[in-house]
Motif scaffolding. Structure first.
Motif, PDB file in Angstrom:
ATOM      1  N   ASP A   7     -13.390  54.278  63.336  1.00 30.02           N
ATOM      2  CA  ASP A   7     -14.521  54.203  62.406  1.00 30.02           C
ATOM      3  C   ASP A   7     -14.845  52.752  62.067  1.00 30.02           C
ATOM      4  O   ASP A   7     -16.022  52.346  62.021  1.00 30.02           O
ATOM      5  CB  ASP A   7     -14.208  54.985  61.125  1.00 30.02           C
ATOM      6  N   ALA A   8     -13.810  51.959  61.807  1.00 24.27           N
ATOM      7  CA  ALA A   8     -14.019  50.553  61.462  1.00 24.27           C
ATOM      8  C   ALA A   8     -14.628  49.786  62.640  1.00 24.27           C
ATOM      9  O   ALA A   8     -15.548  48.980  62.468  1.00 24.27           O
ATOM     10  CB  ALA A   8     -12.697  49.916  61.037  1.00 24.27           C
ATOM     11  N   TYR A   9     -14.126  50.053  63.830  1.00 22.80           N
ATOM     12  CA  TYR A   9     -14.626  49.350  65.009  1.00 22.80           C
ATOM     13  C   TYR A   9     -16.053  49.778  65.345  1.00 22.80           C
ATOM     14  O   TYR A   9     -16.890  48.950  65.734  1.00 22.80           O
ATOM     15  CB  TYR A   9     -13.700  49.611  66.194  1.00 22.80           C
ATOM     16  N   THR A  10     -16.347  51.062  65.186  1.00 15.66           N
ATOM     17  CA  THR A  10     -17.701  51.556  65.438  1.00 15.66           C
ATOM     18  C   THR A  10     -18.691  50.884  64.490  1.00 15.66           C
ATOM     19  O   THR A  10     -19.790  50.483  64.908  1.00 15.66           O
ATOM     20  CB  THR A  10     -17.771  53.080  65.258  1.00 15.66           C
ATOM     21  N   LYS A  11     -18.318  50.746  63.239  1.00 17.69           N
ATOM     22  CA  LYS A  11     -19.189  50.082  62.260  1.00 17.69           C
ATOM     23  C   LYS A  11     -19.385  48.613  62.617  1.00 17.69           C
ATOM     24  O   LYS A  11     -20.498  48.077  62.535  1.00 17.69           O
ATOM     25  CB  LYS A  11     -18.593  50.221  60.858  1.00 17.69           C
ATOM     26  N   ALA A  12     -18.329  47.951  63.048  1.00 15.87           N
ATOM     27  CA  ALA A  12     -18.416  46.528  63.398  1.00 15.87           C
ATOM     28  C   ALA A  12     -19.275  46.313  64.640  1.00 15.87           C
ATOM     29  O   ALA A  12     -19.922  45.265  64.781  1.00 15.87           O
ATOM     30  CB  ALA A  12     -17.015  45.967  63.628  1.00 15.87           C
ATOM     31  N   LEU A  13     -19.313  47.287  65.543  1.00  9.66           N
ATOM     32  CA  LEU A  13     -20.102  47.145  66.759  1.00  9.66           C
ATOM     33  C   LEU A  13     -21.600  47.098  66.485  1.00  9.66           C
ATOM     34  O   LEU A  13     -22.377  46.664  67.348  1.00  9.66           O
ATOM     35  CB  LEU A  13     -19.799  48.301  67.724  1.00  9.66           C
ATOM     36  N   GLY A  14     -22.005  47.524  65.291  1.00 15.91           N
ATOM     37  CA  GLY A  14     -23.418  47.451  64.926  1.00 15.91           C
ATOM     38  C   GLY A  14     -23.936  46.026  64.903  1.00 15.91           C
ATOM     39  O   GLY A  14     -25.143  45.792  65.080  1.00 15.91           O
ATOM     40  N   ASP A  15     -23.045  45.052  64.658  1.00 19.38           N
ATOM     41  CA  ASP A  15     -23.435  43.636  64.632  1.00 19.38           C
ATOM     42  C   ASP A  15     -22.748  42.850  65.746  1.00 19.38           C
ATOM     43  O   ASP A  15     -22.629  41.621  65.659  1.00 19.38           O
ATOM     44  CB  ASP A  15     -23.075  43.017  63.274  1.00 19.38           C
ATOM     45  N   ALA A  16     -22.287  43.526  66.764  1.00 25.53           N
ATOM     46  CA  ALA A  16     -21.538  42.866  67.842  1.00 25.53           C
ATOM     47  C   ALA A  16     -22.452  42.014  68.709  1.00 25.53           C
ATOM     48  O   ALA A  16     -23.659  42.255  68.819  1.00 25.53           O
ATOM     49  CB  ALA A  16     -20.829  43.909  68.697  1.00 25.53           C
ATOM     50  N   THR A  17     -21.862  41.014  69.330  1.00 28.80           N
ATOM     51  CA  THR A  17     -22.560  40.155  70.279  1.00 28.80           C
ATOM     52  C   THR A  17     -21.695  40.003  71.528  1.00 28.80           C
ATOM     53  O   THR A  17     -20.496  40.300  71.508  1.00 28.80           O
ATOM     54  CB  THR A  17     -22.840  38.765  69.689  1.00 28.80           C
ATOM     55  N   GLU A  18     -22.320  39.545  72.601  1.00 27.67           N
ATOM     56  CA  GLU A  18     -21.583  39.295  73.835  1.00 27.67           C
ATOM     57  C   GLU A  18     -21.449  37.799  74.055  1.00 27.67           C
ATOM     58  O   GLU A  18     -22.449  37.070  74.066  1.00 27.67           O
ATOM     59  CB  GLU A  18     -22.302  39.932  75.019  1.00 27.67           C
ATOM     60  N   GLN A  19     -20.223  37.353  74.213  1.00 27.31           N
ATOM     61  CA  GLN A  19     -19.948  35.938  74.428  1.00 27.31           C
ATOM     62  C   GLN A  19     -18.945  35.782  75.571  1.00 27.31           C
ATOM     63  O   GLN A  19     -17.859  36.359  75.520  1.00 27.31           O
ATOM     64  CB  GLN A  19     -19.388  35.278  73.157  1.00 27.31           C
ATOM     65  N   ASP A  20     -19.335  35.024  76.584  1.00 25.21           N
ATOM     66  CA  ASP A  20     -18.463  34.768  77.734  1.00 25.21           C
ATOM     67  C   ASP A  20     -17.943  36.058  78.365  1.00 25.21           C
ATOM     68  O   ASP A  20     -16.776  36.167  78.748  1.00 25.21           O
ATOM     69  CB  ASP A  20     -17.282  33.875  77.322  1.00 25.21           C
ATOM     70  N   GLY A  21     -18.815  37.065  78.427  1.00 23.09           N
ATOM     71  CA  GLY A  21     -18.443  38.313  79.074  1.00 23.09           C
ATOM     72  C   GLY A  21     -17.627  39.249  78.220  1.00 23.09           C
ATOM     73  O   GLY A  21     -17.174  40.286  78.714  1.00 23.09           O
ATOM     74  N   LYS A  22     -17.417  38.930  76.954  1.00 26.47           N
ATOM     75  CA  LYS A  22     -16.641  39.788  76.059  1.00 26.47           C
ATOM     76  C   LYS A  22     -17.491  40.196  74.864  1.00 26.47           C
ATOM     77  O   LYS A  22     -18.384  39.469  74.438  1.00 26.47           O
ATOM     78  CB  LYS A  22     -15.383  39.063  75.568  1.00 26.47           C
ATOM     79  N   VAL A  23     -17.176  41.363  74.318  1.00 20.25           N
ATOM     80  CA  VAL A  23     -17.868  41.856  73.129  1.00 20.25           C
ATOM     81  C   VAL A  23     -17.127  41.345  71.902  1.00 20.25           C
ATOM     82  O   VAL A  23     -15.927  41.594  71.735  1.00 20.25           O
ATOM     83  CB  VAL A  23     -17.927  43.395  73.132  1.00 20.25           C
ATOM     84  N   VAL A  24     -17.848  40.636  71.060  1.00 20.15           N
ATOM     85  CA  VAL A  24     -17.244  39.987  69.894  1.00 20.15           C
ATOM     86  C   VAL A  24     -17.725  40.663  68.619  1.00 20.15           C
ATOM     87  O   VAL A  24     -18.936  40.861  68.420  1.00 20.15           O
ATOM     88  CB  VAL A  24     -17.599  38.489  69.847  1.00 20.15           C
ATOM     89  N   ASP A  79     -12.034  46.445  75.825  1.00 13.78           N
ATOM     90  CA  ASP A  79     -12.223  45.238  76.633  1.00 13.78           C
ATOM     91  C   ASP A  79     -11.717  45.458  78.056  1.00 13.78           C
ATOM     92  O   ASP A  79     -12.377  45.059  79.031  1.00 13.78           O
ATOM     93  CB  ASP A  79     -11.486  44.064  75.997  1.00 13.78           C
ATOM     94  N   ARG A  80     -10.564  46.111  78.202  1.00  7.67           N
ATOM     95  CA  ARG A  80     -10.044  46.372  79.541  1.00  7.67           C
ATOM     96  C   ARG A  80     -10.916  47.383  80.285  1.00  7.67           C
ATOM     97  O   ARG A  80     -11.128  47.265  81.493  1.00  7.67           O
ATOM     98  CB  ARG A  80      -8.605  46.886  79.459  1.00  7.67           C
ATOM     99  N   LEU A  81     -11.419  48.391  79.557  1.00  7.19           N
ATOM    100  CA  LEU A  81     -12.295  49.368  80.203  1.00  7.19           C
ATOM    101  C   LEU A  81     -13.582  48.699  80.668  1.00  7.19           C
ATOM    102  O   LEU A  81     -14.113  49.036  81.731  1.00  7.19           O
ATOM    103  CB  LEU A  81     -12.617  50.516  79.234  1.00  7.19           C
ATOM    104  N   LEU A  82     -14.078  47.757  79.882  1.00  5.53           N
ATOM    105  CA  LEU A  82     -15.260  46.995  80.280  1.00  5.53           C
ATOM    106  C   LEU A  82     -15.002  46.237  81.585  1.00  5.53           C
ATOM    107  O   LEU A  82     -15.856  46.194  82.475  1.00  5.53           O
ATOM    108  CB  LEU A  82     -15.661  46.031  79.171  1.00  5.53           C
ATOM    109  N   GLY A  83     -13.823  45.656  81.692  1.00  7.75           N
ATOM    110  CA  GLY A  83     -13.466  44.955  82.930  1.00  7.75           C
ATOM    111  C   GLY A  83     -13.395  45.886  84.125  1.00  7.75           C
ATOM    112  O   GLY A  83     -13.855  45.543  85.227  1.00  7.75           O
ATOM    113  N   VAL A  84     -12.807  47.073  83.935  1.00  9.97           N
ATOM    114  CA  VAL A  84     -12.726  48.053  85.022  1.00  9.97           C
ATOM    115  C   VAL A  84     -14.127  48.492  85.442  1.00  9.97           C
ATOM    116  O   VAL A  84     -14.425  48.625  86.637  1.00  9.97           O
ATOM    117  CB  VAL A  84     -11.887  49.275  84.592  1.00  9.97           C
ATOM    118  N   ALA A  85     -14.994  48.698  84.457  1.00 14.88           N
ATOM    119  CA  ALA A  85     -16.357  49.137  84.754  1.00 14.88           C
ATOM    120  C   ALA A  85     -17.132  48.056  85.504  1.00 14.88           C
ATOM    121  O   ALA A  85     -17.841  48.331  86.471  1.00 14.88           O
ATOM    122  CB  ALA A  85     -17.081  49.502  83.463  1.00 14.88           C
ATOM    123  N   ARG A  86     -17.002  46.805  85.076  1.00 14.74           N
ATOM    124  CA  ARG A  86     -17.735  45.712  85.728  1.00 14.74           C
ATOM    125  C   ARG A  86     -17.273  45.469  87.161  1.00 14.74           C
ATOM    126  O   ARG A  86     -18.040  44.984  87.988  1.00 14.74           O
ATOM    127  CB  ARG A  86     -17.574  44.440  84.901  1.00 14.74           C
TER     128      ARG A  86
END
Length: 322
Positions: A153-170, A184-191
């Motif tokens: 729940d906390a991470y889902t709420k934080a993702l509302g203001d997330a940005t992408e920096q150097d290929g990572k979600v911040v 982050d690891r799943l993102l790497g597998v997907a990419r």
């Protein structure tokens, strides 16, 4: 034994009214005209030849949306997680119409565990040699449900203001437990394209089942965003298939038309219980009735007599009748 008399064609057809008719000439002319029309329409109205949409392309183009969707899969809040038959025991997307309950009748016959198949199993396959990922998986799977829910729940709420920096979600700092490492690891597998292969893998020789990749992408904005870009959303009356070839799925216009009119497009209760909530089933029912009526035209009194009452055939065969 009396032998049957033999007749030539002229004798056989004597007394039968006929007219000259060159079928070969007509076929050649028709094919020529149709060919010219198809070539012109293909050049002017052809569908755009867009590249195939894959999870790899989605993760590379919109990492924030991918991570947000993966988090929803983990928390069980995605559309796929709550869909219902034929994928699971949810009820969010189950449609009924009067006495018709086809999804419930068919039951779960293509089971999909979104949390496990879309996120956890691919991560387990990627964990050998990655100590941090293996530790994060152990921590996440060993935690109690309330703790995992709090992290998600906390991470889902934080993702509302997330940005992408150097290929990572911040995201901003917070108590998210091992969730950021997992996504982050799943993102790497997907990419890398690995997630596409994992979700299509089956025990069959040909890997042609795209159900899981489509469900996963459908939970995010990958499919809806592409549909809007190509003017294919329901409000735009768009239909396309076989990109690069005209006209694509033009035959579906009659199906998509119903979604634009009441009561099929009403969010609240519609006429006779039909609304947007069960529009798919209602449209199939309407098209089934219309198709049956078309097949039964020769047996429906009045309808079968229309050619006699509206003698268009007399115009087509006027030379013969004259």
């Amino acid at each position: 034994m009396r032998r049957r008399a033999r007749y030539d064609k002229q004798t056989y057809y004597r007394g039968v009214r006929t007219m000259p008719y060159d079928l070969v000439k007509e076929v050649v002319v028709a094919l020529g005209l149709v060919g010219v029309i198809v070539l012109v329409l293909s050049a002017v109205l052809s569908s755009p030849d867009v590249p195939s949409l894959t999870i790899q392309r989605w993760a590379q183009n919109d990492a924030v949306d991918f991570v947000t969707t993966a988090t929803a899969e983990l928390s069980g809040s995605s559309t796929s997680s709550q869909y219902g038959p034929p994928y699971n025991d949810g009820t969010a997307s189950v449609q009924t119409l009067w006495f018709l309950h086809p999804q419930q009748w068919a039951g779960v016959h293509q089971p999909v565990d979104a949390q496990a198949e879309f996120v956890l199993l691919p991560l387990h396959q990627a964990s050998p040699g990655d100590v941090q990922l293996a530790s994060a998986l152990t921590t996440y799977e060993g935690a109690q449900d309330p703790q995992r829910t709090a992290w998600l729940d906390a991470y889902t709420k934080a993702l509302g203001d997330a940005t992408e920096q150097d290929g990572k979600v911040v995201v901003k700092d917070g108590d998210y437990g091992p969730v950021p490492v997992l996504t982050d690891r799943l993102l790497g597998v997907a990419r890398s394209g690995g997630l596409d292969g994992l979700l299509q893998a089956s025990d069959k020789f040909y890997q042609t089942d795209y159900t899981r990749p489509l469900l996963f992408m459908g939970d995010g904005s990958a499919l809806s965003g592409l549909a809007k870009e190509q003017n294919l959303t329901s409000s735009q009356w768009g239909v396309m298939n076989e990109t690069g070839r005209y006209p694509g799925q033009a035959w579906l216009w009659l199906y998509t038309m119903w979604y634009q009119v009441a009561p099929f497009n009403r969010a609240d209760g519609g006429f006779l219980g039909v609304s947007a909530a069960n529009a798919d089933l209602a449209v199939l029912f309407v098209m089934g009735v219309l198709t049956a009526a078309l097949l039964l035209v020769p047996f429906i009194p009045g309808l079968r007599d229309l050619p006699r009452w509206i003698p268009i055939h007399r115009l087509i065969w006027k030379r013969w009748r004259r």
